[in-house]
Design a protein around this motif. Structure first.
Motif, PDB file in Angstrom:
ATOM      1  N   SER A   1       0.757  -1.146   0.064  1.00 13.46           N
ATOM      2  CA  SER A   1       0.067   0.172   0.046  1.00 13.46           C
ATOM      3  C   SER A   1       0.780   1.108  -0.169  1.00 13.46           C
ATOM      4  CB  SER A   1      -0.896   0.068   1.208  1.00 13.46           C
ATOM      5  OG  SER A   1      -1.533  -1.077   1.456  1.00 13.46           O
ATOM      6  N   ILE A   2       2.192   1.082   0.655  1.00 18.21           N
ATOM      7  CA  ILE A   2       2.862   2.260   0.721  1.00 18.21           C
ATOM      8  C   ILE A   2       4.011   2.260  -0.317  1.00 18.21           C
ATOM      9  CG2 ILE A   2       4.389   3.273   2.419  1.00 18.21           C
ATOM     10  CD1 ILE A   2       1.778   3.172   3.673  1.00 18.21           C
TER      11      ILE A   2
ATOM     12  N   GLN B   1       3.873   1.471  -3.252  1.00 12.66           N
ATOM     13  CA  GLN B   1       3.384   2.100  -4.677  1.00 12.66           C
ATOM     14  C   GLN B   1       3.855   3.524  -4.858  1.00 12.66           C
ATOM     15  OE1 GLN B   1      -1.326   1.520  -4.880  1.00 12.66           O
ATOM     16  NE2 GLN B   1      -0.892  -0.101  -3.544  1.00 12.66           N
ATOM     17  N   GLY B   2       3.849   4.328  -3.690  1.00 13.18           N
ATOM     18  CA  GLY B   2       4.238   5.855  -3.805  1.00 13.18           C
ATOM     19  C   GLY B   2       2.954   6.424  -3.826  1.00 13.18           C
ATOM     20  N   LEU B   3       3.091   7.878  -4.046  1.00 13.10           N
ATOM     21  CA  LEU B   3       2.034   8.551  -3.562  1.00 13.10           C
ATOM     22  C   LEU B   3       1.213   9.093  -4.723  1.00 13.10           C
ATOM     23  CD1 LEU B   3       3.971  11.072  -1.250  1.00 13.10           C
ATOM     24  CD2 LEU B   3       2.510   9.054  -0.521  1.00 13.10           C
ATOM     25  N   MET B   4      -0.174   9.111  -4.330  1.00 11.21           N
ATOM     26  CA  MET B   4      -1.289   9.496  -5.374  1.00 11.21           C
ATOM     27  C   MET B   4      -0.774  11.059  -5.623  1.00 11.21           C
ATOM     28  SD  MET B   4      -5.238   9.228  -4.850  1.00 11.21           S
ATOM     29  CE  MET B   4      -5.481  10.360  -3.600  1.00 11.21           C
ATOM     30  N   PRO B   5      -1.181  11.716  -6.854  1.00 10.62           N
ATOM     31  CA  PRO B   5      -1.686  10.897  -7.934  1.00 10.62           C
ATOM     32  C   PRO B   5      -0.740  10.184  -8.859  1.00 10.62           C
ATOM     33  CG  PRO B   5      -1.336  13.350  -8.456  1.00 10.62           C
ATOM     34  CD  PRO B   5      -0.801  12.975  -6.986  1.00 10.62           C
ATOM     35  N   GLY B   6       0.494  10.346  -8.263  1.00 12.13           N
ATOM     36  CA  GLY B   6       1.682   9.407  -9.123  1.00 12.13           C
ATOM     37  C   GLY B   6       1.513   8.049  -8.436  1.00 12.13           C
ATOM     38  N   SER B   7       2.706   7.278  -9.028  1.00 16.20           N
ATOM     39  CA  SER B   7       2.866   6.110  -8.407  1.00 16.20           C
ATOM     40  C   SER B   7       4.372   5.401  -9.049  1.00 16.20           C
ATOM     41  CB  SER B   7       1.808   4.993  -9.201  1.00 16.20           C
ATOM     42  OG  SER B   7       2.304   3.728  -8.791  1.00 16.20           O
TER      43      SER B   7
ATOM     44  N   LEU C   1       4.675   2.340  -9.056  1.00 20.46           N
ATOM     45  CA  LEU C   1       4.521   0.887  -9.772  1.00 20.46           C
ATOM     46  C   LEU C   1       3.904   1.266 -11.184  1.00 20.46           C
ATOM     47  CD1 LEU C   1       3.278  -1.291  -6.820  1.00 20.46           C
ATOM     48  CD2 LEU C   1       5.595  -1.074  -7.839  1.00 20.46           C
ATOM     49  N   SER C   2       3.732   0.534 -12.229  1.00 15.92           N
ATOM     50  CA  SER C   2       3.180   0.616 -13.485  1.00 15.92           C
ATOM     51  C   SER C   2       2.290  -0.318 -13.936  1.00 15.92           C
ATOM     52  CB  SER C   2       4.040   1.218 -14.578  1.00 15.92           C
ATOM     53  OG  SER C   2       4.447   0.171 -15.221  1.00 15.92           O
ATOM     54  N   PHE C   3       1.678  -0.932 -12.768  1.00 14.71           N
ATOM     55  CA  PHE C   3       0.400  -1.821 -13.035  1.00 14.71           C
ATOM     56  C   PHE C   3      -0.818  -1.294 -12.874  1.00 14.71           C
ATOM     57  CE2 PHE C   3       3.895  -4.306 -10.960  1.00 14.71           C
ATOM     58  CZ  PHE C   3       3.992  -5.299 -11.984  1.00 14.71           C
ATOM     59  N   PRO C   4      -1.929  -1.600 -13.468  1.00 16.28           N
ATOM     60  CA  PRO C   4      -3.303  -1.258 -12.756  1.00 16.28           C
ATOM     61  C   PRO C   4      -3.554  -1.853 -11.592  1.00 16.28           C
ATOM     62  CG  PRO C   4      -3.584  -2.710 -14.771  1.00 16.28           C
ATOM     63  CD  PRO C   4      -2.207  -2.535 -14.656  1.00 16.28           C
ATOM     64  N   ILE C   5      -3.964  -1.101 -10.705  1.00 18.63           N
ATOM     65  CA  ILE C   5      -3.967  -1.752  -9.097  1.00 18.63           C
ATOM     66  C   ILE C   5      -5.305  -1.142  -8.419  1.00 18.63           C
ATOM     67  CG2 ILE C   5      -2.932  -1.380  -6.894  1.00 18.63           C
ATOM     68  CD1 ILE C   5      -0.281  -0.912  -8.177  1.00 18.63           C
TER      69      ILE C   5
ATOM     70  N   ASN D   1      -6.662  -0.778  -4.980  1.00 18.42           N
ATOM     71  CA  ASN D   1      -6.399  -1.056  -3.497  1.00 18.42           C
ATOM     72  C   ASN D   1      -7.591  -1.072  -2.832  1.00 18.42           C
ATOM     73  OD1 ASN D   1      -3.184  -0.354  -2.792  1.00 18.42           O
ATOM     74  ND2 ASN D   1      -3.985   1.318  -4.357  1.00 18.42           N
TER      75      ASN D   1
ATOM     76  N   GLU E   1      -3.231  -0.577 -18.602  1.00 17.83           N
ATOM     77  CA  GLU E   1      -3.437   0.802 -18.269  1.00 17.83           C
ATOM     78  C   GLU E   1      -3.100   0.992 -16.753  1.00 17.83           C
ATOM     79  OE1 GLU E   1      -7.149   3.404 -18.581  1.00 17.83           O
ATOM     80  OE2 GLU E   1      -7.005   2.299 -20.292  1.00 17.83           O
TER      81      GLU E   1
ATOM     82  N   LEU F   1      -3.649   2.584 -14.199  1.00 15.79           N
ATOM     83  CA  LEU F   1      -4.255   3.199 -13.282  1.00 15.79           C
ATOM     84  C   LEU F   1      -4.285   2.845 -11.827  1.00 15.79           C
ATOM     85  CD1 LEU F   1      -6.624   5.561 -13.379  1.00 15.79           C
ATOM     86  CD2 LEU F   1      -8.205   3.854 -13.708  1.00 15.79           C
TER      87      LEU F   1
ATOM     88  N   VAL G   1      -1.714   6.014  -1.418  1.00 23.68           N
ATOM     89  CA  VAL G   1      -1.758   7.016  -0.469  1.00 23.68           C
ATOM     90  C   VAL G   1      -1.557   8.506  -1.055  1.00 23.68           C
ATOM     91  CG1 VAL G   1      -0.244   7.821   1.639  1.00 23.68           C
ATOM     92  CG2 VAL G   1      -0.419   5.556   1.054  1.00 23.68           C
TER      93      VAL G   1
END
Lengths: 297, 392
Positions: free
Chosen positions: A51-52, A54-60, A62-66, A68, B203, B205, B210
């Protein structure tokens, strides 16, 4: 033909900007998931270290569709995603990426339900053997004797055997893996993706923070778990158990390194008594005997 | 158009079929069970093209339909009481993820002791979650509103999940004559599914990692409130559209029965509003001009509409079938908290009744109404704003 590093795709799914700790086995595991499944993967991730990471929204990072999801809901959400994707004929591999808590403890009923229904998903248990994200508390997959912040004198119960529990569900594919053996893990992931129904892969993931070793040693510790026989790489297709090549030499008990070599590298076992080491050795031997018996049938 | 006699629960099942829902997941609980049984039967007979996910708990039921909905298809679940409480974590999750889907809640008492009869503690417990919440009065309304909720929840102005509520046994297991609309009619009414985003392979998304910026997160949270406020117009518009196609309009957010010339109002939600109508007629026959304000949507709470209805009345009686223990009935609390800032100062009383499924009918409403009028006309106010109705 065994898989070699040249066969692996160049696309990166774990990117700079992720928030993994130095030496994190989960970041390694996610890299292998990307190499194995590529752009077909959809990850469903319950509460935990990733959960952590992945990095911070709105970025990330990880480059998977995820998607949470809530702690104990992952396999059910994944079942829904998989069913919907089948209905709209979108090619995808739905993967639950869950820690030992979300697999063996709070998420166990949900996991068991999806397995019993044989829903078309892959559940990966990233097993760092404690609740690391909340600060190293014991889980049912913490080994006997290990220090955690809720077992200051060492855990008094042995580790629950999740792979055997999952085999007992009668699902088409169960495997164990280790971050020290990426090719073995990637091959198992690809095999799992080719099978319709419920697939379970248990990834052994030594955590430098929680196990108290230097972040540069993650792979070494993971390899020692195999070499001492403490963790066994195997797979079970339709219940038929086979020991995987990296663990095969250790069918012979004499070729296993002394368990002490694995334990003494980790601060979490610092206060383990010789009697407890004997008990752990007995546990390892008995598990091997059981596996050898089951795999020869 | 076909006319059948159906239970409320079977009305839900037919509405789900007509709405071309693709995925249903649910866990059995009395009195919801016959909804999923009927849907399963329609699927097994080949009458409905629905994929059922027969999960091991309500938490997983809502999780599974959330997964299906987030992956791009129309999805539905149903539950009651303890099942709803068990899935409560996912109730919040789905709303904050802004994934439209529909759930039927057959209202039932919460234990202990074990009790299967209706009261509204289970559904009222969901008020803060961000779902649209409506309560139906009869089986036709159950069927119609279930279909309409798909359109309302999937409207870009809203993009929130919705609950259609129906009282245990009084509606869920009682047959009434119901008009089933033709599939073509429903197709012309209900557009293809719309949703704010779809999780797709290939994609990158990510939903729900967080936040780096808590003000954005804060605004997302507040927009759920705004989405519900925007839903008010959508609910009324969809009610008119459905009315044009079927001849059945329900008033959207609220329905007024003889409110205009009334001196006093009963206010309530759900099946017992029918008894209130009968009581109002009887009270009128003995010279006390009562009307009934039926609140159809508890969320969004239609306060402007409600205030318009109660303005100028000599007295208002709000009936709650649940209580926010230590405070008062939730419907009453919603109503009075909007009256003060709008400078509306009229005698109002909250009667908490019918808890744990205790039977309350038109005679009870008649007696309560009669003594309320006596009290208000003698003293000009109410002595106790909150009363528990002890039965006859």
């Amino acid at each position: 033909m065994p898989l070699t590093i040249r066969d692996l795709p160049k696309e990166k799914y774990v990117l700079p900007g992720n928030a993994a700790c130095p030496g994190c086995p989960e970041a390694m595991g996610l890299r292998y998931v990307g190499m194995a499944l590529g752009s077909k993967a959809i990850l469903v991730i319950p509460a935990g270290c990733t959960s952590i990471i992945q990095g911070l929204m709105p970025g990330s990072g990880l480059s998977f569709p995820i998607v949470n999801v809530a702690f104990s809901s992952a396999d059910a959400v994944a079942s829904g995603v998989a069913v919907a994707k089948e209905l709209i004929a979108e090619e995808s591999v739905v993967v639950v990426w869950a820690g030992d808590g979300a697999t063996a403890d709070i998420g166990f009923a949900t996991l068991s339900g999806a397995a019993e229904r044989n829903d078309n998903i892959i559940h990966i248990c990233v097993d760092n053997e404690a609740y690391m994200n909340t600060g190293i508390q014991r889980s049912s997959l913490t080994p006997l004797g290990a220090w955690t912040t809720t077992t200051w004198r060492g855990k008094t119960e042995p580790k629950k055997n999740m792979p055997l529990i999952m085999i007992s569900h009668g699902v088409p594919y169960v495997a164990t893996a280790s971050v020290a053996y990426p090719m073995d893990f990637i091959e198992k992931l690809r095999k799992a993706a080719s099978i319709k129904g419920f697939k379970y892969i248990h990834l052994h993931a030594p955590c430098p923070v929680g196990w108290r070793f230097d972040p540069s040693e993650t792979v070494e510790i993971a390899r020692l778990a195999i070499e001492t026989g403490m963790w066994v790489l195997m797979e079970a297709e339709n219940g038929k158990i086979r020991i995987s090549p990296p663990s095969k030499p250790y069918i012979d008990k004499n070729r296993r390194k002394p368990l002490k070599e694995y334990l003494e590298r980790q601060g979490r076992f610092r206060d383990v008594s010789n009697e407890l080491i004997k008990e752990l050795e007995k546990e390892v031997d008995e598990y091997w005997e059981l596996l050898i018996r089951l795999s020869s049938q | 158009m076909v006319r059948l006699t159906l239970t409320g629960n079977h009305c839900v099942a037919y509405a789900v079929k007509l709405s071309k829902v693709k995925v249903v997941s649910a866990y059995p609980i009395t009195p919801q069970t016959t909804i999923v049984e009927k849907i399963s039967e329609l699927v097994d007979l080949g009458d409905a093209d629905i994929k059922m996910i027969r999960v091991e708990s309500e938490h997983s039921a809502l999780a599974a339909v959330y997964g299906a909905a987030t992956a791009g298809v129309r999805a539905f679940t149903a539950t009651s009481s303890h099942g709803l409480l068990y899935m409560h974590e996912m109730v919040w999750w789905v709303a904050q993820a802004r994934v439209p889907l529909v759930m039927a809640v057959v209202t039932r008492t919460i234990g202990p002791p074990w009790n299967i009869w209706t009261d509204h503690h289970d559904i009222m417990d969901q008020r803060d979650t961000g779902w649209l919440i409506m309560m139906a009065e009869n089986n036709q309304e159950v069927l119609d509103e279930t279909i309409k909720l798909f359109k309302i929840t999937e409207d870009p102005e809203v993009y929130l999940p919705g609950i259609v509520g129906l009282d245990a046994f009084i509606l869920s297991h009682t047959v009434e004559p119901v008009e089933i609309p033709e599939q073509e009619l429903v197709d012309s009414f209900l557009p293809e599914r719309r949703q704010p985003y779809v999780i797709k392979s290939g994609e990158a998304l990510i939903m729900g990692n967080v936040p780096s910026d808590l003000l954005t997160n804060s605004r997302m949270r507040w927009d759920i409130h705004l989405g519900l406020r925007r839903a008010e117009k959508v609910i009324d518009r969809v009610d008119m559209e459905w009315g044009k196609l079927t001849g059945r309009r329900y008033g959207g957010l609220t329905e007024c029965y003889k409110c205009e010339d009334a001196d006093y109002l009963f206010v309530g939600i759900g099946a017992w509003v029918g008894d209130m109508r009968l009581a109002a007629d009887r009270l009128r026959a003995v010279g006390m001009r009562f009307g009934v304000l039926k609140i159809r949507y508890v969320r969004p709470f239609p306060y402007l509409r409600v205030l318009d209805s109660v303005r100028g009345k000599k007295g208002v009686l709000v009936f709650d079938r649940s209580v926010s223990a230590g405070s008062a009935g939730p419907l009453f609390l919603d109503l009075v908290s909007h009256m003060y800032p709008h400078r509306l100062n009229i005698p109002i009383k909250n009667v908490v009744a019918g808890l744990a499924g205790y039977e309350v009918n038109y005679e009870d409403f008649f007696r309560i109404g009669e003594s309320f009028v006596k009290e208000v006309s003698e003293t000009g106010w109410v002595s106790e704003f909150l009363e528990f109705y002890p039965g006859r």
